[in-house]
Scaffold this motif. Structure first.
Motif, mmCIF file in Angstrom:
data_model
loop_
_atom_site.group_PDB
_atom_site.id
_atom_site.type_symbol
_atom_site.label_atom_id
_atom_site.label_comp_id
_atom_site.label_asym_id
_atom_site.label_seq_id
_atom_site.Cartn_x
_atom_site.Cartn_y
_atom_site.Cartn_z
ATOM 1 N N GLN A 173 -93.736 -1.059 1.043
ATOM 2 C CA GLN A 173 -94.203 -2.185 2.395
ATOM 3 C C GLN A 173 -93.402 -2.454 3.526
ATOM 4 O O GLN A 173 -93.000 -2.793 3.723
ATOM 5 N N SER B 296 -100.985 0.576 3.484
ATOM 6 C CA SER B 296 -101.525 -0.524 3.696
ATOM 7 C C SER B 296 -102.871 -1.093 4.596
ATOM 8 O O SER B 296 -103.425 -2.313 5.078
ATOM 9 N N ARG C 36 -97.351 -0.729 11.890
ATOM 10 C CA ARG C 36 -97.261 0.013 10.571
ATOM 11 C C ARG C 36 -97.978 0.940 10.170
ATOM 12 O O ARG C 36 -97.518 1.680 9.363
#
Lengths: 694, 694
Positions: free
Chosen positions: A1, A562, A662
């Protein structure tokens, strides 16, 4: 994550900003300054608490054991003080390890690798939780007082970061406390900025090195230099150092004397060095690099063993207890075995008689029994004849292995002080040799510079930190004269060490398989294109999808990304929505059929849910609701950073690294989504290549 | 014009990398280290040359004038030494200004604004040319020796940068010299990295502050922190400082004493401060901010006047001559008028009898006649009674205005030393006041701390630099004790100053209308989208355009962009080609009809042409060739950073700032080019908004 350091610039965000006046904006800026000041002051106070507790506990322990020895030397019951000593250490250390193992395992170790990962953009669970702070603080007090070969400086950095994360959110979920303040800062991006400040404040408190603290944050956060942020971090650093000094000066009964900051100070270095001593320093740097590499290699073996065989929780606690007992026993034996006694009075602080005659003190006891910061200072500053070389040899060899064994145990434990202690010890030995070869020269009388260079070389060879470490050491020395040799030595020690293995923090990060991005793109990778790195096929959602579609996407474990790209009916890319946003929309039943957009969900709902989102399983969606639609358009980020399929890996890497991304959507020339690149994809690619090479 | 800090990842580049082995790559890395070491050493040597020349010239000048005074005090011919003094100053300063005005106008001033712009990505013509270096070095020697109120430290930073740019290219166009080395580094991106190192080396040499140098580069370069690069900059800094120390220690007849680095050192600060002195320091910071703001405001008026009325070159030279004459006259009058005489021997260096009796020296002459670095040291360290407050007042007021008038003249001139001198003077006055109020307290006996804080406050209030300045001052002081008050004072002085106007470097950058990007995106601009900022319509080229098309695009002054998007027959975006690349292709007649791709133009041709490209007019294209085609596909950058039309301004800004871009192509959802954003577009938009607000 991963954490998300990009702003979600959706309609809600734009609307909020439209309503915002210039003075609202200034108020937010002002809040940032306030928070940073609070972080600095609080970090300073926590450092004071840790410091005073350790000083008091150590003093009590020392007194008890010494009395027992005095009593037993006469009565021939030496096993009593040994057992007493072991018992005290074991009790203290058990508290630390129980807390660490059962409350917050992430509090183990120095916390620097964890903070490195956090600032790099990797989500480390619980790393900035309140319970972690409590564990860290109590744990470090117990493990340092418990006589383990650990320092309290690394944990200070972690503590500062947790405080920063807590204060900046204006609430504590652990205490179910939610203030009206600082709501704007409830996202990864803002939080990271404050955690930077907290880490800096921690360094500043630990070493009295505010500039070093700022540099530490910058070095680890590695995003582009933002001047206003840097100023705030700086202020936070200064305040932390000031607060600590202020309270410690009161504790030491000379209030107002702010000149000696930090949890550790290296004492006054008044000497200087000659140009021809540089080669000696550089040889010491080479040795430091080798010694540091050896430390890391041994610690690597131990850590691998631990990961394989010591999985059960009670095993972990038992290991800590065992190490504490061994540490105490070794110290006791060495103190008994090597009673080099010196007449009292050379050092006003030292009263450790132990097995010596009246009016004398035991030098080995000074090294083992005082707080390690004091031992470092003794090694730096004791005059030429104060410590016999043999005493130092007998001390440093077992201590090296103890420190090696200790780092990685399930207790909060800093690595700086043990490294400095080991380095200062062998550095002092080098000084003794130099003094033996050139006994009549004045420059060879001053051992403190060799001890300092040795400490720097050992520390540099172990942690391989760079600019920030240099500055920290210079600030702790309080003397600019040594800046040049210190830098040269740290540089050389790093090079020598890097030839053999990674720095100890990076080593632990690698062992935990954390997808941390390195500083630079892999060598010769310009011909690698996005299409070779990206994850494919990608799960996409429509702009107004069915609830059932969302649920099936979210519940499929293979799609545990995500974020998800959004496409319109022609398949063109329209934006990105985060998994967490989808969860919130489902939970609040933001369905078109329920009259959605008229009373639309507020930005504050998203902020309030940060950072602990719920799993999909807690959301109840009825059969009928499955057929509703969700209008994602107001919530999606319509213009995230994207890249073409033929973009090169270095280009992608630079985007990730510079902007703290990300994920990155890969588009083809039809403006359609062909893939997604996450930081894990880049990391995996590099990893695969490396295995390929081997 | 802007510099291009993005890599052109075209086919040529990819091909070269495919051929490259891992050891080739390592060799390139190794070259980087070598270059940085060379830069450090050369910068150190240049600093030595500047320093020794100034010391010798000043000594000669002082001797000549002093002899004339001794002779004329007896013979009542005081106009002779005055005229002699003026004459010497005017001759020296005329050399400096003639060189600056006629050879390299960019060498005027400290060079820090220019280097700031260069590192920010703005192309400042001639800023890193060899002739600029020569002008800078000779000019700064002449203007400092010529008695202007200037320092030599700022110019050192510029000199280091020029050296870096020169060495890293492995050739000199001025000397028509082209070595085989360092060809890989012939582009803006690589050059900037080395210029960073050069600027750091300059700071390091000037102030003996290697860490400060590294921070200065990072603060100004403002791209994301690259660890390997930072290490190289660090090494370069260290070497520069070492080299300077090594040679200066020989010059000062104590070879090997490396402990006092830098062109300026502040002497030994042995004192400390009490907590209750902090409020005094903070009040001084406020005054420093006000005084700095006043300095900048006056300098602003003078600069605007200069830009308007003093445009002719000979005017500029005349002004410099006039200022030199006025400076000498004021100094002479003050020395004559205020003969505060002290018995010799308080300072072994000082022998300036002037109008004093035998066995005495003239304190005002010390302030005006010694090199300014020595004056700063006197103000810092002279014992309590050595300088009468009145002397200081009479000195500092005219000096303030002289310094104000001087900065911006057409000579190389640093601002650090004048600011430090002014600040140290009034700081010392504050110290005198404190001593007057609390005459019996020991802490109030030490004036050096007040002088230091005053110097820091004045400098901080003028230049408003941040972290790097703090570190520079700490390193120059050689004493960590003052780090906390120094930081607090610099922070507060900046805040106070910023309330009134910009820092002096930024002010000069603004006055020259340089499109430098600020640190942060404009406030509340999330709702501004790319389509409002971008330049439109865009001139595009086809992938295989006609030569005549290229010529017409290049020759149209309205299309004077740095790059052109390339589209295919459907209008889809295919990449970007730079103006300079097109020029080279035309010059080498890389036409499809001439059998183009078989013996394709090499990457080295592009490298060799860097950085001085030719105008279109020198290229001869015959009538027949106009109908040929150029295949741009191997040369264009196929995957530059692009952005969607609806991207927000902060997002665009971050891309520009973090990656050092020159232009950004705006695409619509058909993958067609709709606009281009250059750094000037962003700058213009901000500027427009500001005017709108006013």
């Amino acid at each position: 994550q991963a954490l998300d350091y990009d702003t979600i610039e959706n309609e809600l965000h734009g609307e909020e900003e439209r309503k915002m006046s210039s003075s609202d904006w200034k108020w937010i800026q002002f809040q940032r300054w306030i928070i940073c000041m609070l972080i600095g002051i609080m970090t300073g106070i926590v450092a004071v608490v840790i410091n005073i507790c350790i000083l008091e506990l150590t003093a009590v322990k020392m007194h008890v054991v010494e009395q027992a020895i005095i009593h037993c030397v006469k009565n021939r019951c030496l096993y009593v003080p040994l057992l007493l000593w072991i018992a005290i250490n074991v009790v203290l250390v058990t508290v630390a390890s129980l807390l660490t193992v059962f409350v917050a395992p992430v509090a183990a170790g120095s916390g620097i690798p964890q903070i490195k990962c956090f600032l790099n953009g990797v989500k480390v669970p619980n790393v900035v939780r309140f319970k972690t702070l409590v564990t860290k603080v109590i744990g470090v007090i117990a493990s340092v007082s418990g006589g383990l070969a650990v320092g309290k400086e690394g944990p200070m950095i972690h503590s500062g970061s947790v405080l920063a994360a807590g204060i900046s959110q204006g609430r504590s979920i652990s205490f179910n406390l939610n203030t009206r303040f600082f709501k704007h800062f409830r996202n990864d991006r803002e939080k990271r900025d404050f955690v930077c400040a907290g880490a800096a404040a921690g360094v500043s408190a630990a070493f009295g090195a505010p500039v070093g603290g700022v540099l530490f944050s910058l070095e680890e956060a590695a995003s582009f230099w933002n001047q206003a942020l840097t100023w705030r971090i700086f202020l936070c650093s200064i305040l932390s150092s000031y607060t600590l000094n202020f309270f410690m000066s009161i504790y030491h009964h000379h209030p107002g004397d702010l000149a000696y900051p930090g949890l550790i100070n290296f004492g006054k270095f008044s000497g200087s060095y000659e140009g021809f001593e540089l080669p000696i320093f550089l040889l010491m740097a080479v040795f430091g690099g080798l010694s540091g590499a050896a430390f890391n290699a041994i610690n690597h073996k131990i850590t691998v063993f631990r990961l394989k065989y010591l999985k059960a929780k009670y095993f972990k606690v038992l290991e800590v207890v065992f190490v504490a007992a061994v540490s105490a026993t070794i110290a006791f034996v060495l103190i008994y075995w090597n009673p080099e006694c010196k007449p009292l009075g050379q050092d006003p602080y030292v009263r450790l008689q132990f097995f010596c005659n009246d009016g004398e003190y035991n030098t080995m006891a000074v090294l083992f029994f005082t707080p390690p910061e004091e031992s470092v200072k003794s090694l730096f500053h004791d005059p030429l004849g104060a410590l016999q070389p043999l005493t130092i040899v007998i001390f440093v060899l077992p201590y090296f292995f103890l420190a090696c064994w200790t780092y990685g145990l399930q207790v909060p434990s800093g690595l700086f002080i043990p490294s400095l202690l080991i380095g200062a010890a062998w550095g002092r030995l080098v000084g003794n040799c130099v003094n033996f070869i050139w006994p009549d020269d004045i420059w060879a009388q001053d051992l403190s510079k060799y001890a300092l260079i040795g400490a720097a070389a050992q520390l540099g060879g172990t942690v391989r930190m760079t600019i920030s470490l240099t500055v920290i050491l210079i600030e702790a020395t309080g003397n600019i004269t040594y800046s040049l040799p210190l830098m040269a030595v740290l540089l050389l020690a790093k090079w020598v060490g890097d030839y053999f293995n990674h720095g100890i923090y990076d080593m632990h990060i690698h062992l935990n398989k954390v997808p941390i991005l390195p500083w630079e793109p892999p060598a010769l990778s310009t011909n690698i294109q996005a299409r070779e790195v990206m994850g494919t096929p990608v799960v996409t959602l429509r702009t107004v999808p069915l609830v059932s579609d969302i649920c099936s996407v979210l519940s499929d474990p293979r799609n545990c990304h995500s974020g998800y790209p959004i496409t319109d009916s022609e398949g063109k890319f329209r934006g990105v929505i985060l998994r967490t946003q989808l969860l919130i929309l489902l939970k609040h039943k933001e369905f078109v059929e329920r009259g959605g957009s008229s009373e639309r969900i507020k930005l504050s709902v998203f902020r309030d849910s940060y950072p602990r989102y719920f799993p999909l399983s807690v959301i109840n969606v009825s059969e009928g609701e499955q057929q509703c639609h969700v209008d994602l358009r107001p919530f999606l980020n319509p213009s995230p950073y994207t890249i073409q399929e033929n973009a090169s890996l270095p280009r992608i890497f630079r985007l990730f690294r510079a902007l703290g991304l990300r994920h990155l959507v890969v588009l083809n020339d039809e403006y359609k989504v062909v893939g997604m690149i996450s930081r894990k994809d880049i990391w995996k690619w590099e990893h695969k290549e490396k295995q390929h090479d081997d």
